[in-house]
Motif scaffolding. Structure first.
Motif, short mmCIF file in Angstrom:
data_model
loop_
_atom_site.label_atom_id
_atom_site.label_comp_id
_atom_site.label_asym_id
_atom_site.label_seq_id
_atom_site.Cartn_x
_atom_site.Cartn_y
_atom_site.Cartn_z
N LEU A 170 6.18 -5.80 11.62
CA LEU A 170 6.16 -6.03 10.18
C LEU A 170 4.89 -5.46 9.56
N HIS A 171 3.78 -5.52 10.28
CA HIS A 171 2.54 -4.90 9.79
C HIS A 171 2.73 -3.39 9.65
N HIS A 172 3.31 -2.78 10.66
CA HIS A 172 3.50 -1.33 10.62
C HIS A 172 4.48 -0.92 9.53
N GLU A 173 5.54 -1.70 9.37
CA GLU A 173 6.52 -1.39 8.32
C GLU A 173 5.90 -1.54 6.94
N ALA A 174 5.11 -2.59 6.75
CA ALA A 174 4.45 -2.79 5.46
C ALA A 174 3.48 -1.65 5.18
N GLY A 175 2.73 -1.24 6.20
CA GLY A 175 1.79 -0.14 6.02
C GLY A 175 2.49 1.15 5.64
N ALA A 176 3.60 1.45 6.31
CA ALA A 176 4.35 2.67 5.99
C ALA A 176 4.89 2.62 4.56
N ALA A 177 5.38 1.46 4.15
CA ALA A 177 5.89 1.31 2.79
C ALA A 177 4.78 1.49 1.76
N MET A 178 3.58 1.01 2.08
CA MET A 178 2.46 1.17 1.16
C MET A 178 2.06 2.64 1.02
N ILE A 179 2.13 3.38 2.11
CA ILE A 179 1.84 4.82 2.05
C ILE A 179 2.87 5.53 1.17
N LEU A 180 4.14 5.20 1.36
CA LEU A 180 5.19 5.81 0.54
C LEU A 180 5.03 5.43 -0.93
N SER A 181 4.61 4.19 -1.17
CA SER A 181 4.38 3.75 -2.56
C SER A 181 3.24 4.54 -3.18
N MET A 182 2.21 4.83 -2.40
CA MET A 182 1.09 5.63 -2.90
C MET A 182 1.58 7.02 -3.31
N ILE A 183 2.40 7.62 -2.47
CA ILE A 183 2.92 8.96 -2.77
C ILE A 183 3.75 8.93 -4.05
N ALA A 184 4.61 7.91 -4.18
CA ALA A 184 5.44 7.80 -5.39
C ALA A 184 4.57 7.58 -6.63
N LEU A 185 3.55 6.75 -6.50
CA LEU A 185 2.66 6.49 -7.63
C LEU A 185 1.89 7.74 -8.03
N ASP A 186 1.44 8.50 -7.04
CA ASP A 186 0.76 9.77 -7.32
C ASP A 186 1.69 10.72 -8.08
N PHE A 187 2.93 10.80 -7.63
CA PHE A 187 3.89 11.71 -8.27
C PHE A 187 4.13 11.31 -9.72
N LEU A 188 4.34 10.02 -9.96
CA LEU A 188 4.60 9.56 -11.32
C LEU A 188 3.38 9.77 -12.22
N ALA A 189 2.20 9.48 -11.68
CA ALA A 189 0.98 9.66 -12.48
C ALA A 189 0.75 11.13 -12.79
N ALA A 190 0.96 12.00 -11.80
CA ALA A 190 0.78 13.44 -12.02
C ALA A 190 1.79 13.96 -13.03
N ALA A 191 3.04 13.50 -12.93
CA ALA A 191 4.06 13.93 -13.88
C ALA A 191 3.71 13.48 -15.30
N SER A 192 3.20 12.26 -15.43
CA SER A 192 2.80 11.76 -16.74
C SER A 192 1.63 12.56 -17.30
N LEU A 193 0.68 12.90 -16.44
CA LEU A 193 -0.46 13.70 -16.89
C LEU A 193 -0.03 15.09 -17.36
N ILE A 194 0.85 15.72 -16.59
CA ILE A 194 1.33 17.05 -16.96
C ILE A 194 2.07 16.99 -18.29
#
Length: 211
Positions: A170-194
């Motif tokens: 569960l620790h590993h799964e949570a960590g992987a999900a947090m990494i994916l969330s970071m990528i999604a957040l980066d994408f949304l923030a970059a799209a909003s900035l552009i």
């Protein structure tokens, strides 16, 4: 009602419905799923706090605090989030995660804290211009992503407070999900900035050269 008010009202209504009619399901997920317990449900509660602050502020036309108070608000919100992520008995014995699942007072205090986090973030961020909001979102995502990366590397469970024990998987799964969330957040923030940078730019044809 504009779309933002409708979205805020919907978030509050959905939370009330889940809390009133599906609380056993929420409780079960909190006890068995580390990601849901540590991030998903608290984030939803913070969104309720944010939405409540937004609706109240727009209804009463309030503007609480001085310009410098936004930094205090962000600092307080970050401190609360940091504290409720500390594993039990860590940080000189002051960590409580997930011991709050065994203590009704801590359990309610954590949820109230995340509601306050949402309120603090709203009043702290409302006066920031758009590029700074995206920058803050990216920074938050990086912290979440790096901590998620750390969770994927742990070799023994961190979040343990018997009888609540979150497994290593569960620790590993949570960590992987947090990494994916970071990528999604980066994408949304970059799209909003552009979109912010180029929305008022007129399209011009690329100059062609002739030889």
């Amino acid at each position: 009602m504009d779309i933002r008010r409708a979205a805020a009202a919907t978030i509050i209504a959905v939370f009330a419905y889940i809390a009133l009619f599906h609380y056993p399901l929420v409780r079960g997920l909190e006890l068995t799923n580390l990601l849901f317990y540590m991030d998903v449900w608290p984030t939803f509660i913070a969104a309720v706090g944010y939405s409540t602050a937004y609706l109240t502020s727009t209804r009463l036309n309030t503007n609480l605090g001085k310009p410098w108070s936004r930094y205090i608000g962000f600092g307080a919100a970050a401190a609360l989030i940091f504290y409720w992520h500390l594993p039990a008995n860590s940080f000189f014995g002051y960590g409580v995660c997930p011991a709050d699942l065994n203590n009704p007072i801590l359990y309610q205090l954590k949820r109230i804290s995340y509601f306050i986090v949402g309120v603090l973030i709203y009043f702290a961020a409302k006066d920031f211009n758009k590029p700074w909001r995206e920058a803050l979102a990216i920074a938050f995502g990086k912290v979440m992503g790096w901590y998620g990366f750390y969770l994927t590397l742990v070799t023994e469970p961190l979040y343990v407070a018997p009888p609540v024990i979150f497994s290593l998987q569960l620790h590993h799964e949570a960590g992987a999900a947090m990494i994916l969330s970071m990528i999604a957040l980066d994408f949304l923030a970059a799209a909003s900035l552009i979109n912010h940078l180029f929305k008022d730019k007129k399209a011009t044809p690329y100059p062609l050269t002739t030889s």
